[in-house]
Design an enzyme around this catalytic site. Structure first.
Site, short mmCIF file in Angstrom:
data_model
loop_
_atom_site.label_atom_id
_atom_site.label_comp_id
_atom_site.label_asym_id
_atom_site.label_seq_id
_atom_site.Cartn_x
_atom_site.Cartn_y
_atom_site.Cartn_z
N HIS A 100 -25.42 -18.21 -83.23
CA HIS A 100 -23.96 -18.19 -83.32
C HIS A 100 -23.42 -19.59 -83.13
CE1 HIS A 100 -25.26 -17.25 -79.21
NE2 HIS A 100 -24.25 -18.00 -78.80
N HIS A 102 -20.09 -21.50 -81.83
CA HIS A 102 -18.82 -21.40 -81.10
C HIS A 102 -17.80 -22.34 -81.75
CE1 HIS A 102 -20.51 -19.60 -77.27
NE2 HIS A 102 -21.60 -20.15 -77.76
P1 5GP Z 1 -24.22 -18.44 -75.79
O1 5GP Z 1 -24.09 -18.74 -74.32
O2 5GP Z 1 -25.40 -17.57 -76.10
O3 5GP Z 1 -24.15 -19.68 -76.66
O4 5GP Z 1 -22.91 -17.64 -76.15
C1 5GP Z 1 -22.83 -16.27 -76.17
C2 5GP Z 1 -21.35 -15.96 -76.17
O5 5GP Z 1 -21.21 -14.59 -76.51
C3 5GP Z 1 -20.69 -16.15 -74.80
O6 5GP Z 1 -19.65 -17.10 -74.92
C4 5GP Z 1 -20.18 -14.77 -74.45
O7 5GP Z 1 -18.92 -14.80 -73.83
C5 5GP Z 1 -20.14 -14.07 -75.79
N1 5GP Z 1 -20.39 -12.64 -75.72
C6 5GP Z 1 -21.39 -12.02 -75.04
N2 5GP Z 1 -21.34 -10.69 -75.24
C7 5GP Z 1 -20.28 -10.47 -76.07
C8 5GP Z 1 -19.72 -9.28 -76.64
O8 5GP Z 1 -20.18 -8.16 -76.43
N3 5GP Z 1 -18.64 -9.44 -77.44
C9 5GP Z 1 -18.10 -10.67 -77.70
N4 5GP Z 1 -17.03 -10.72 -78.51
N5 5GP Z 1 -18.62 -11.81 -77.20
C10 5GP Z 1 -19.69 -11.71 -76.38
#
Ligand code: 5GP
Ligand code: ZN
Length: 137
Positions: A100, A102
């Site tokens: 993903h 951001h």
């Molecule tokens: P990472 O830390 O893996 O780069 O980012 C994962 C992101 O996914 C985090 O910012 C977290 O808030 C978001 N996230 C985790 N679970 C969910 C979910 O069920 N729905 C949404 N919309 N975002 C999520």
């Protein structure tokens, strides 16, 4: 689809999301724990874990809509700029193992820190590191 993957479940409609953009290959939705208003996640619909295991075609699909989604997030939140952040592996802060990107809208003086601590190194060390990376390509 990876049946254990929370983002695959969002793609499949098994979990809800605040969708902002969708086409055949890409989904963009709001982060549930936003760093700033309009914090958006852009993902390929096809499951893959990180940048190194994602097919180039899927990356191209994401890249081709990322500026458009970022521009909309900036416009909708009156932001002055934005960050794009993509993490690979738990040590880099990746929590959800479905690639993903951001998009974090930014405002002057918003105090958001990206947490990178940078230290100067001597030219020799930079040269050795550059050579090591060139050799690894
Ligand atoms: P990472 O830390 O893996 O780069 O980012 C994962 C992101 O996914 C985090 O910012 C977290 O808030 C978001 N996230 C985790 N679970 C969910 C979910 O069920 N729905 C949404 N919309 N975002 C999520
Ligand atoms: Zn997935």
């Amino acid at each position: 689809m990876d049946s254990d993957c929370i983002f695959c479940k969002i793609v499949a409609g098994e979990l809800p999301c605040e969708k902002v953009f969708e086409n055949d290959h890409v989904l963009a939705f709001l982060d549930i724990n936003p760093t700033s208003r309009g914090h958006t996640l852009v993902i390929p619909k096809e499951h893959s874990e990180g940048l190194l295991s994602t097919p180039a075609e899927a990356l191209l699909e994401v890249a081709s809509v990322l500026p458009q989604v970022a521009a909309a997030a900036v416009r909708a939140t009156d932001a002055a700029g934005f960050n794009v952040l993509q993490s690979n592996g738990p040590c880099a802060g990746q929590v959800v193992p479905h690639i993903h990107f951001h998009i974090v809208p930014r405002h002057d003086g918003d105090g958001i820190g990206l947490g990178f601590r940078q230290t100067p190194v001597v030219a020799d060390e930079l040269a050795r590191t550059a050579a090591a990376i060139r050799d690894a390509l």
